[in-house]
Design an enzyme around this catalytic site. Sequence first.
Site, PDB file in Angstrom:
ATOM      1  N   ARG A  41       0.827  -1.203   0.000  1.00  0.00           N
ATOM      2  CA  ARG A  41       0.000   0.000   0.000  1.00  0.00           C
ATOM      3  C   ARG A  41       0.867   1.261   0.000  1.00  0.00           C
ATOM      4  O   ARG A  41       0.547   2.238  -0.671  1.00  0.00           O
ATOM      5  CB  ARG A  41      -0.904  -0.017   1.230  1.00  0.00           C
ATOM      6  CG  ARG A  41      -2.222   0.630   0.953  1.00  0.00           C
ATOM      7  CD  ARG A  41      -3.215   0.394   2.049  1.00  0.00           C
ATOM      8  NE  ARG A  41      -4.461  -0.138   1.529  1.00  0.00           N
ATOM      9  CZ  ARG A  41      -5.427  -0.602   2.308  1.00  0.00           C
ATOM     10  NH1 ARG A  41      -5.287  -0.635   3.597  1.00  0.00           N
ATOM     11  NH2 ARG A  41      -6.538  -1.033   1.764  1.00  0.00           N
ATOM     12  N   LYS A 203     -19.765 -16.813  -0.667  1.00  0.00           N
ATOM     13  CA  LYS A 203     -21.209 -16.796  -0.431  1.00  0.00           C
ATOM     14  C   LYS A 203     -21.939 -15.818  -1.333  1.00  0.00           C
ATOM     15  O   LYS A 203     -21.509 -14.690  -1.529  1.00  0.00           O
ATOM     16  CB  LYS A 203     -21.477 -16.406   1.018  1.00  0.00           C
ATOM     17  CG  LYS A 203     -21.034 -17.464   1.998  1.00  0.00           C
ATOM     18  CD  LYS A 203     -21.469 -17.070   3.380  1.00  0.00           C
ATOM     19  CE  LYS A 203     -21.235 -18.206   4.369  1.00  0.00           C
ATOM     20  NZ  LYS A 203     -21.660 -17.823   5.705  1.00  0.00           N
ATOM     21  N   GLY A 360     -10.061  -8.773  -1.561  1.00  0.00           N
ATOM     22  CA  GLY A 360      -8.934  -9.274  -0.786  1.00  0.00           C
ATOM     23  C   GLY A 360      -8.446 -10.639  -1.259  1.00  0.00           C
ATOM     24  O   GLY A 360      -7.255 -10.827  -1.540  1.00  0.00           O
ATOM     25  N   GLY A 383     -13.609  -2.804   0.556  1.00  0.00           N
ATOM     26  CA  GLY A 383     -15.004  -2.365   0.699  1.00  0.00           C
ATOM     27  C   GLY A 383     -15.422  -1.305  -0.304  1.00  0.00           C
ATOM     28  O   GLY A 383     -16.527  -1.357  -0.853  1.00  0.00           O
TER      29      GLY A 383
HETATM   30  P1  ADP Z   1     -12.894 -11.520  -2.327  1.00  0.00           P
HETATM   31  O1  ADP Z   1     -12.189 -11.371  -0.993  1.00  0.00           O
HETATM   32  O2  ADP Z   1     -11.938 -11.479  -3.458  1.00  0.00           O
HETATM   33  O3  ADP Z   1     -14.031 -10.528  -2.480  1.00  0.00           O
HETATM   34  P2  ADP Z   1     -14.569 -13.622  -1.320  1.00  0.00           P
HETATM   35  O4  ADP Z   1     -14.178 -13.237   0.072  1.00  0.00           O
HETATM   36  O5  ADP Z   1     -15.948 -13.353  -1.745  1.00  0.00           O
HETATM   37  O6  ADP Z   1     -13.542 -12.979  -2.368  1.00  0.00           O
HETATM   38  O7  ADP Z   1     -14.365 -15.181  -1.538  1.00  0.00           O
HETATM   39  C1  ADP Z   1     -13.140 -15.826  -1.376  1.00  0.00           C
HETATM   40  C2  ADP Z   1     -13.308 -17.159  -0.719  1.00  0.00           C
HETATM   41  O8  ADP Z   1     -14.199 -18.007  -1.441  1.00  0.00           O
HETATM   42  C3  ADP Z   1     -12.002 -17.911  -0.670  1.00  0.00           C
HETATM   43  O9  ADP Z   1     -11.625 -18.066   0.673  1.00  0.00           O
HETATM   44  C4  ADP Z   1     -12.297 -19.252  -1.322  1.00  0.00           C
HETATM   45  O10 ADP Z   1     -11.717 -20.353  -0.652  1.00  0.00           O
HETATM   46  C5  ADP Z   1     -13.803 -19.324  -1.219  1.00  0.00           C
HETATM   47  N1  ADP Z   1     -14.373 -20.256  -2.198  1.00  0.00           N
HETATM   48  C6  ADP Z   1     -14.319 -20.187  -3.538  1.00  0.00           C
HETATM   49  N2  ADP Z   1     -14.919 -21.248  -4.109  1.00  0.00           N
HETATM   50  C7  ADP Z   1     -15.386 -22.026  -3.094  1.00  0.00           C
HETATM   51  C8  ADP Z   1     -16.094 -23.256  -3.032  1.00  0.00           C
HETATM   52  N3  ADP Z   1     -16.460 -23.908  -4.142  1.00  0.00           N
HETATM   53  N4  ADP Z   1     -16.400 -23.741  -1.820  1.00  0.00           N
HETATM   54  C9  ADP Z   1     -16.030 -23.078  -0.704  1.00  0.00           C
HETATM   55  N5  ADP Z   1     -15.358 -21.921  -0.694  1.00  0.00           N
HETATM   56  C10 ADP Z   1     -15.041 -21.388  -1.871  1.00  0.00           C
HETATM   57 MG    MG Z   2     -12.723 -12.043   0.996  1.00  0.00          MG
END
Ligand code: ADP
Ligand code: MG
Length: 402
Positions: A41, A203, A360, A383
């Site tokens: 950063r 999710k 992240g 965020g």
């Molecule tokens: P970001 O931080 O980039 O916005 P998210 O926090 O929404 O992404 O999602 C990342 C998480 O999703 C990771 O920890 C990854 O392990 C999980 N993930 C991706 N595919 C699956 C899956 N099929 N089952 C369980 N967890 C998953």
């Molecule tokens: Mg995340």
Amino acid sequence: MTVNLSAIKPIAGTDVAGKRVLLRLDLNVPIKDGGVTDTTRLSRILPTLQDLSERGAKTIILSHLGRPKGHPHTEMSLKPIAKALEQELPSASVHFADECVGETAYNAIQALQNGSILLLENIRFHAGEEQNDPDFAKALAELGDLFVNDAFSVSHRAHTSTAGLAGLLPKYAGPSLLAEIQALTSALETPKRPVAALVGGAKVSTKIPVLTHLIEKVDKLIIGGGMANTFLFAQDIAVGKSLCEPDFADLAKDILAKAQETSCEILLPIDAVIAGSLEPNTDTLTVNIQDVPNDKMILDVGPQTLAKLTEHLHHCKTLLWNGPLGAFEIAPFGEATFSFAKEAARLTQSGEILTIAGGGDTVAALNQAGVSQQFSYISTAGGAFLEWLEGKELPGIAALTQ
Ligand code: ADP
Ligand code: MG
């Protein structure tokens, strides 16, 4: 949000010599044993500091660190960051004041030479910061001649140092904030088409507003990761023990229906890499999406899906990416994410596509794939990046245009 870029004044073209520049940065970096452990950063905003220093400004940095909730906490002091900045900027003199308003701050600013930099103590040690308190804003405004926001990542907050100050002083955007707005605008508002968005991650419940907004903006929406399971479930496809949110199945159906109205093509997995549990070195299987057994979970998209998505990618001019395709942290469930990332990086480098990614875990996955330098733009804003994808107005950005 849609931003009228021409309403935002860049600090780059403004005379700053001898002026007291109140500069909002996001120096919320990890610190351990009094040292900065990750300087990613910091390295992004060094050019901003270097430039202001070379042009003879008296730069006064405002930042927060952690969540001190309006009270001083020694472990959330910005002092170690002043030390790190001093090391990174050998040509400028860097100072620190252990109060961000009042006499201590004022005297430290009086002593500044043109071209030098002063870091003020954590602004969140004052409750007025997060309350966007007018009196706190006034006290800060007295310290500067102009206000510059170069902290996109905190601009989704209506705080004194992002919104309030902009109402009291001539206001400008810093170069890294501008770069982020330009990247997001070129992906969502004026993209070269076809434009695809890949939304993955864990999710669906955390990304409903993102999906709802994106189907109005993009030509193709790739849904991957754990959240795809809820969409499959909503279409009566058995997902076994996979991460799935049945309570959101109706919302998933609504999104699929709306996408048809907006002519957004939705791409869901057609096969999957499955296992009995999410742990390293487990036995894995690749199956068609209709054939997931009851006792298995979907942990990555399969090779047929990857081939199909890659084929779509080849026909796109813009890609916006948030959320990994699989549980990439544990091998081999990062394979699809890494392959897709490498292909996107290759197409970016050969000038065939504009690629913008954020989030992240997404950034961590792209780093692991070794391609973050080859994407057009990587957002580390968390965020604020997600709120932009949701179509929300960011108060700190809006304040720069008013
Ligand atoms: P970001 O931080 O980039 O916005 P998210 O926090 O929404 O992404 O999602 C990342 C998480 O999703 C990771 O920890 C990854 O392990 C999980 N993930 C991706 N595919 C699956 C899956 N099929 N089952 C369980 N967890 C998953
Ligand atoms: Mg995340």
